[in-house]
Design a protein around this motif. Sequence first.
Motif, PDB file in Angstrom:
ATOM      1  N   GLY A 249       0.822  -1.213   0.000  1.00  0.00           N
ATOM      2  CA  GLY A 249       0.000   0.000   0.000  1.00  0.00           C
ATOM      3  C   GLY A 249       0.855   1.261   0.000  1.00  0.00           C
ATOM      4  N   PRO A 250       1.763   1.423   0.970  1.00  0.00           N
ATOM      5  CA  PRO A 250       2.652   2.587   0.946  1.00  0.00           C
ATOM      6  C   PRO A 250       3.581   2.608  -0.277  1.00  0.00           C
ATOM      7  CG  PRO A 250       2.545   1.666   3.146  1.00  0.00           C
ATOM      8  CD  PRO A 250       1.837   0.699   2.242  1.00  0.00           C
ATOM      9  N   ARG A 251       4.024   1.448  -0.718  1.00  0.00           N
ATOM     10  CA  ARG A 251       4.895   1.386  -1.899  1.00  0.00           C
ATOM     11  C   ARG A 251       4.150   1.931  -3.136  1.00  0.00           C
ATOM     12  NH1 ARG A 251       9.531  -1.706  -2.869  1.00  0.00           N
ATOM     13  NH2 ARG A 251       9.226  -2.893  -0.928  1.00  0.00           N
ATOM     14  N   LEU A 252       2.876   1.573  -3.256  1.00  0.00           N
ATOM     15  CA  LEU A 252       2.065   2.057  -4.374  1.00  0.00           C
ATOM     16  C   LEU A 252       1.905   3.574  -4.302  1.00  0.00           C
ATOM     17  CD1 LEU A 252       0.532   0.929  -6.829  1.00  0.00           C
ATOM     18  CD2 LEU A 252      -1.516   0.798  -5.361  1.00  0.00           C
ATOM     19  N   PHE A 253       1.671   4.089  -3.107  1.00  0.00           N
ATOM     20  CA  PHE A 253       1.593   5.542  -2.943  1.00  0.00           C
ATOM     21  C   PHE A 253       2.899   6.208  -3.380  1.00  0.00           C
ATOM     22  CE2 PHE A 253       2.964   9.094  -0.272  1.00  0.00           C
ATOM     23  CZ  PHE A 253       2.071  10.069  -0.710  1.00  0.00           C
ATOM     24  N   CYS A 254       4.016   5.647  -2.940  1.00  0.00           N
ATOM     25  CA  CYS A 254       5.312   6.256  -3.255  1.00  0.00           C
ATOM     26  C   CYS A 254       5.601   6.234  -4.750  1.00  0.00           C
ATOM     27  CB  CYS A 254       6.427   5.551  -2.493  1.00  0.00           C
ATOM     28  SG  CYS A 254       6.441   5.936  -0.723  1.00  0.00           S
ATOM     29  N   TYR A 255       5.117   5.215  -5.431  1.00  0.00           N
ATOM     30  CA  TYR A 255       5.298   5.157  -6.877  1.00  0.00           C
ATOM     31  C   TYR A 255       4.714   6.406  -7.541  1.00  0.00           C
ATOM     32  CZ  TYR A 255       4.802   3.639 -11.729  1.00  0.00           C
ATOM     33  OH  TYR A 255       4.859   3.573 -13.096  1.00  0.00           O
ATOM     34  N   PHE A 256       3.563   6.844  -7.051  1.00  0.00           N
ATOM     35  CA  PHE A 256       2.899   8.014  -7.631  1.00  0.00           C
ATOM     36  C   PHE A 256       3.379   9.335  -7.022  1.00  0.00           C
ATOM     37  CE2 PHE A 256      -0.312   4.628  -8.293  1.00  0.00           C
ATOM     38  CZ  PHE A 256      -0.389   4.699  -9.677  1.00  0.00           C
ATOM     39  N   ALA A 257       4.104   9.263  -5.908  1.00  0.00           N
ATOM     40  CA  ALA A 257       4.491  10.480  -5.183  1.00  0.00           C
ATOM     41  C   ALA A 257       5.942  10.889  -5.440  1.00  0.00           C
ATOM     42  CB  ALA A 257       4.266  10.285  -3.684  1.00  0.00           C
ATOM     43  N   GLY A 258       6.535  10.337  -6.515  1.00  0.00           N
ATOM     44  CA  GLY A 258       7.863  10.799  -6.892  1.00  0.00           C
ATOM     45  C   GLY A 258       8.978   9.793  -6.767  1.00  0.00           C
ATOM     46  N   TRP A 259       8.705   8.653  -6.137  1.00  0.00           N
ATOM     47  CA  TRP A 259       9.751   7.641  -5.980  1.00  0.00           C
ATOM     48  C   TRP A 259       9.867   6.731  -7.216  1.00  0.00           C
ATOM     49  CZ3 TRP A 259       7.612   9.789  -1.659  1.00  0.00           C
ATOM     50  CH2 TRP A 259       8.479  10.130  -0.633  1.00  0.00           C
ATOM     51  N   GLY A 260       8.780   6.630  -7.984  1.00  0.00           N
ATOM     52  CA  GLY A 260       8.828   5.901  -9.244  1.00  0.00           C
ATOM     53  C   GLY A 260       9.418   4.511  -9.111  1.00  0.00           C
ATOM     54  N   GLY A 261      10.425   4.227  -9.939  1.00  0.00           N
ATOM     55  CA  GLY A 261      11.019   2.895  -9.985  1.00  0.00           C
ATOM     56  C   GLY A 261      11.737   2.477  -8.722  1.00  0.00           C
ATOM     57  N   SER A 262      12.113   3.437  -7.875  1.00  0.00           N
ATOM     58  CA  SER A 262      12.731   3.043  -6.602  1.00  0.00           C
ATOM     59  C   SER A 262      11.701   2.446  -5.651  1.00  0.00           C
ATOM     60  CB  SER A 262      13.440   4.236  -5.945  1.00  0.00           C
ATOM     61  OG  SER A 262      12.527   5.253  -5.606  1.00  0.00           O
ATOM     62  N   ALA A 263      10.405   2.676  -5.936  1.00  0.00           N
ATOM     63  CA  ALA A 263       9.323   2.041  -5.168  1.00  0.00           C
ATOM     64  C   ALA A 263       8.828   0.785  -5.870  1.00  0.00           C
ATOM     65  CB  ALA A 263       8.170   3.024  -4.968  1.00  0.00           C
ATOM     66  N   LEU A 264       8.504   0.922  -7.152  1.00  0.00           N
ATOM     67  CA  LEU A 264       8.040  -0.202  -7.980  1.00  0.00           C
ATOM     68  C   LEU A 264       8.762  -0.168  -9.318  1.00  0.00           C
ATOM     69  CD1 LEU A 264       4.181  -0.142  -7.368  1.00  0.00           C
ATOM     70  CD2 LEU A 264       5.694  -2.073  -6.933  1.00  0.00           C
ATOM     71  N   PRO A 265       9.497  -1.190  -9.690  1.00  0.00           N
ATOM     72  CA  PRO A 265       9.642  -2.487  -9.014  1.00  0.00           C
ATOM     73  C   PRO A 265      10.659  -2.508  -7.880  1.00  0.00           C
ATOM     74  CG  PRO A 265      10.890  -2.518 -11.043  1.00  0.00           C
ATOM     75  CD  PRO A 265      10.203  -1.187 -10.990  1.00  0.00           C
ATOM     76  N   SER A 266      11.351  -1.399  -7.659  1.00  0.00           N
ATOM     77  CA  SER A 266      12.358  -1.215  -6.610  1.00  0.00           C
ATOM     78  C   SER A 266      13.673  -1.913  -6.979  1.00  0.00           C
ATOM     79  CB  SER A 266      11.864  -1.690  -5.242  1.00  0.00           C
ATOM     80  OG  SER A 266      11.888  -3.094  -5.132  1.00  0.00           O
ATOM     81  N   PRO A 267      14.792  -1.493  -6.371  1.00  0.00           N
ATOM     82  CA  PRO A 267      16.091  -2.106  -6.684  1.00  0.00           C
ATOM     83  C   PRO A 267      16.064  -3.622  -6.484  1.00  0.00           C
ATOM     84  CG  PRO A 267      16.408  -0.091  -5.423  1.00  0.00           C
ATOM     85  CD  PRO A 267      14.933  -0.355  -5.440  1.00  0.00           C
ATOM     86  N   GLY A 268      16.637  -4.332  -7.437  1.00  0.00           N
ATOM     87  CA  GLY A 268      16.638  -5.789  -7.355  1.00  0.00           C
ATOM     88  C   GLY A 268      15.281  -6.412  -7.588  1.00  0.00           C
ATOM     89  N   ASN A 269      14.338  -5.612  -8.128  1.00  0.00           N
ATOM     90  CA  ASN A 269      12.971  -6.108  -8.368  1.00  0.00           C
ATOM     91  C   ASN A 269      12.372  -6.703  -7.090  1.00  0.00           C
ATOM     92  OD1 ASN A 269      10.907  -6.330 -10.341  1.00  0.00           O
ATOM     93  ND2 ASN A 269      11.263  -8.523 -10.501  1.00  0.00           N
ATOM     94  N   TYR A 270      12.583  -5.989  -5.983  1.00  0.00           N
ATOM     95  CA  TYR A 270      12.280  -6.534  -4.657  1.00  0.00           C
ATOM     96  C   TYR A 270      10.793  -6.531  -4.298  1.00  0.00           C
ATOM     97  CZ  TYR A 270      12.648  -7.194   0.414  1.00  0.00           C
ATOM     98  OH  TYR A 270      12.524  -7.671   1.701  1.00  0.00           O
ATOM     99  N   TRP A 271       9.977  -5.799  -5.025  1.00  0.00           N
ATOM    100  CA  TRP A 271       8.616  -5.499  -4.590  1.00  0.00           C
ATOM    101  C   TRP A 271       7.785  -6.724  -4.250  1.00  0.00           C
ATOM    102  CZ3 TRP A 271       4.255  -7.249  -7.087  1.00  0.00           C
ATOM    103  CH2 TRP A 271       4.461  -7.866  -8.324  1.00  0.00           C
ATOM    104  N   TRP A 272       8.030  -7.849  -4.912  1.00  0.00           N
ATOM    105  CA  TRP A 272       7.196  -9.043  -4.710  1.00  0.00           C
ATOM    106  C   TRP A 272       7.532  -9.788  -3.418  1.00  0.00           C
ATOM    107  CZ3 TRP A 272       9.479 -13.832  -4.253  1.00  0.00           C
ATOM    108  CH2 TRP A 272      10.819 -13.915  -4.636  1.00  0.00           C
TER     109      TRP A 272
END
Length: 274
Positions: free
Chosen positions: A212-235
């Motif tokens: 939930g917070p990761r999805l918010f951060c994707y739209f709030a300026g963090w972009g790829g550092s939130a999703l998919p995040s370094p190392g494709n860690y999001w999952w």
Amino acid sequence: MTGMSKAFIGELIAECVAVFIIIVFGDSVAAMYSLYDPSPYKLAYWGVCIVWGLGVTIAIYVTGAVSGTHANPAVTLALACFRGFSWKKVLPYWAAQVLGGFLGAVIVYTLFSPVIDHYAALHQIDRLHDGAGAGVFFTHPGDFITPMHAFVDEIILTAMLLLGIFAVTCEYNTQAPQANSGALIIGFLVAAIGASAGYLEAWAINPARDFGPRLFCYFAGWGGSALPSPGNYWWVPIAGPLIGGVIGGAFYQGLLKPFMPSLNKTRDSNTAHD
């Protein structure tokens, strides 16, 4: 609107509110931990853990009478597997929980955005490329931890969480806390997991708490550092807890519950009346 559908909408609202409460307290204490120098918590990490735990406790007291306060997709899945929770409610509960995490992150961002901006400027980093302040909102592997190792960690830690939750809420467990004190014990359980293993990958143990917070951060300026995040860690904080929760629930249901004396007394009584 029928009574059943109205009640179900109430359950979804309660699940959303529960995760919202957890994130407002939990991500705020993460901000206090990571954005300030000197940090009030760097040498007092138990304070971070107990705030997360008390966030869970407060969420249970606020919403438990309405939905039972799963507040965690891993808990919902385990209850559907072993405690008779309706499979038809699983996906709606998950959606409500993730929405609660998203909305909680909105509030934390509202509170701390000037501090996040100052932190980024001070360290000459930005959100999109460096993930400045990302640790406030969602989890990532700690020192020496690979994504796959974190995946195993999350399975183990969430199994411990569900083992404890199943024990605390088992009607046949005479050692379980009585009346309404179970909420406090579950909060302490969350805090204990964080205090003992939180530095591994920030003890997500809850897909909604992370996604939930990761999805918010994707739209709030963090972009790829939130999703998919370094190392494709999001999952990892999604799949690990879902698997671990089922394992923990199965462990309790299969290896401990069958030997509860009060359960066996009930069976003996029923047999005698047959």
